[in-house]
Design a protein around this motif. Structure first.
Motif, short mmCIF file in Angstrom:
data_model
loop_
_atom_site.label_atom_id
_atom_site.label_comp_id
_atom_site.label_asym_id
_atom_site.label_seq_id
_atom_site.Cartn_x
_atom_site.Cartn_y
_atom_site.Cartn_z
N VAL A 1 0.88 -1.18 0.00
CA VAL A 1 0.00 0.00 0.00
C VAL A 1 0.91 1.22 0.00
N ALA A 2 0.55 2.24 -0.78
CA ALA A 2 1.37 3.45 -0.82
C ALA A 2 0.53 4.69 -1.06
N VAL A 3 0.95 5.76 -0.40
CA VAL A 3 0.38 7.09 -0.62
C VAL A 3 1.54 8.07 -0.74
N VAL A 4 1.52 8.88 -1.79
CA VAL A 4 2.45 9.99 -1.94
C VAL A 4 1.62 11.24 -2.17
N VAL A 5 1.80 12.25 -1.32
CA VAL A 5 1.07 13.51 -1.47
C VAL A 5 2.05 14.60 -1.91
N TRP A 6 1.67 15.34 -2.94
CA TRP A 6 2.43 16.52 -3.37
C TRP A 6 1.55 17.73 -3.04
N PRO A 7 1.70 18.28 -1.84
CA PRO A 7 0.76 19.31 -1.37
C PRO A 7 0.63 20.51 -2.30
N GLU A 8 1.77 21.03 -2.81
CA GLU A 8 1.71 22.25 -3.62
C GLU A 8 1.12 22.01 -5.00
N ALA A 9 1.08 20.76 -5.44
CA ALA A 9 0.39 20.42 -6.70
C ALA A 9 -1.07 20.06 -6.43
N GLU A 10 -1.42 19.99 -5.13
CA GLU A 10 -2.77 19.59 -4.69
C GLU A 10 -3.16 18.24 -5.28
N LYS A 11 -2.21 17.29 -5.18
CA LYS A 11 -2.45 15.95 -5.70
C LYS A 11 -1.98 14.90 -4.70
N LEU A 12 -2.76 13.82 -4.62
CA LEU A 12 -2.40 12.66 -3.82
C LEU A 12 -2.41 11.44 -4.74
N TYR A 13 -1.33 10.67 -4.70
CA TYR A 13 -1.22 9.45 -5.49
C TYR A 13 -1.31 8.27 -4.54
N SER A 14 -2.11 7.28 -4.89
CA SER A 14 -2.25 6.10 -4.03
C SER A 14 -2.21 4.84 -4.87
N ALA A 15 -1.73 3.77 -4.25
CA ALA A 15 -1.64 2.49 -4.96
C ALA A 15 -1.78 1.35 -3.98
N THR A 16 -2.33 0.25 -4.46
CA THR A 16 -2.33 -1.02 -3.73
C THR A 16 -1.75 -2.07 -4.66
N LEU A 17 -1.08 -3.06 -4.10
CA LEU A 17 -0.46 -4.09 -4.91
C LEU A 17 -1.51 -4.81 -5.75
N GLY A 18 -1.34 -4.75 -7.06
CA GLY A 18 -2.29 -5.39 -7.97
C GLY A 18 -3.53 -4.57 -8.26
N GLY A 19 -3.63 -3.38 -7.63
CA GLY A 19 -4.85 -2.59 -7.77
C GLY A 19 -4.70 -1.33 -8.59
N GLY A 20 -3.49 -1.06 -9.11
CA GLY A 20 -3.27 0.14 -9.91
C GLY A 20 -2.98 1.37 -9.07
N THR A 21 -2.67 2.46 -9.77
CA THR A 21 -2.37 3.74 -9.13
C THR A 21 -3.44 4.76 -9.49
N PHE A 22 -3.80 5.59 -8.53
CA PHE A 22 -4.82 6.62 -8.73
C PHE A 22 -4.28 7.96 -8.27
#
Length: 302
Positions: free
Chosen positions: A140-161
């Motif tokens: 499981v992963a979350v990366v937030v880029w606050p100044e771009a106002e974007k959050l990226y999340s992923a689960t193994l086998g579930g893709g990235t959003f």
């Protein structure tokens, strides 16, 4: 929370509920960092209080975000079952606790503020990394880029959003550029010694971009603004918390992230350093890039 189960063969049950909690924590931490970044001078408690340390600067923002993330995750995920490996608290752990952490199957790996120097210098290129690893690999992963106002999340086998603060959430994929001469490299502004500069100079990329945080670099690959990121340790090396969350959001978006010899990165192994050459790419020329980089390094080091 529903029970997290290891179904074997890289399959898990319960990841969606876990990543939903991690996403909420990521947005909350972003709010804290932005409060400091905006420099609310009417609140003296939000002074950065920069401390220069051996591994780089630490600010009150790092500490505050770290406290928030750990508190929220530990409320949801029992510390008796889940380990916690965070940049801001790792050095303060006893040797016994560190040894126990290595033997813990489920471990949260956290960097509450990746790119502290960029945060201080107001480049906007800082990020929050939150990853859950099982037996040394991120699931499981979350990366937030606050100044771009974007959050990226992923689960193994579930893709990235990718999602916005308003809640719009969409799947995202790397570029399909498949010739090295057409690829763009994203690299650090700093953390580049002469050996690394020689390596980069001999790789035939179309363009080079310079971005701060590792999370922001990988985000530029996922957003198709770049295709390759290379890390090469020298006197020091990137740490587990620099790479764990960015790795999964890249690989679940179709990219690859390995050592130059093609082996996977392993986390929570006792040594928090990720030594050697690391290659992150959109995946299309990954093996060729690893081979070329290894050959160039062999000549540089001869």
């Amino acid at each position: 929370m529903s029970e997290l189960k290891d179904l074997g063969e890289g399959r898990y049950e319960g990841l969606e509920e876990i990543v939903a909690i991690a996403r909420s924590v990521g947005w909350g931490a972003a709010d804290i960092l932005q409060s400091y970044y905006r420099g609310h001078t009417d609140d003296s408690s939000l002074e950065l209080k920069i401390e220069e340390k051996k591994d780089g600067p630490v600010t009150a923002a790092d500490v505050a975000a770290n406290h928030y993330i750990l508190q929220k995750l530990q409320e949801a995920f029992d510390p008796e079952t889940f380990g916690y490996l965070s940049e801001e608290t790792y050095k303060s752990l006893s040797e016994q606790t560190k040894e126990s952490l290595v033997n813990t199957p489920w471990v949260w790996i956290i960097d509450p503020l990746d790119g502290t120097r960029d945060f201080i210098n107001k480049t906007g290129e800082y990020a929050i990394h939150i990853a859950l690893v099982h037996q040394g690999r991120p699931i499981v992963a979350v990366v937030v880029w606050p100044e771009a106002e974007k959050l990226y999340s992923a689960t193994l086998g579930g893709g990235t959003f990718v999602e916005t603060p308003e809640g719009a959430k969409t799947p995202i994929r790397v570029s399909s550029r498949d010739a090295i001469a057409n690829l763009s490299l994203v690299a650090s502004r700093t953390h580049r010694d002469e050996r690394f500069n020689q390596l980069l100079a001999q790789l035939p990329f179309k363009t080079k971009h310079y971005v701060g945080s590792v999370g922001c670099k990988i985000a530029t690959i996922i957003e198709q603004q770049a295709d390759v990121y290379i890390s090469l340790s020298g006197k020091s090396a990137p740490k587990d918390w620099d790479m764990a969350a960015p790795e999964l959001i890249l690989t679940e978006a179709g990219g690859q992230f390995t050592h130059f010899d093609g082996t996977p990165l392993m986390y929570n192994q006792g040594d928090i350093n990720q030594w050697g050459g690391l290659m992150a790419s959109n995946g299309f020329c990954h093996q060729e890039l690893c081979t070329q980089a290894s050959a160039i390094l062999a000549k540089i080091d001869a």
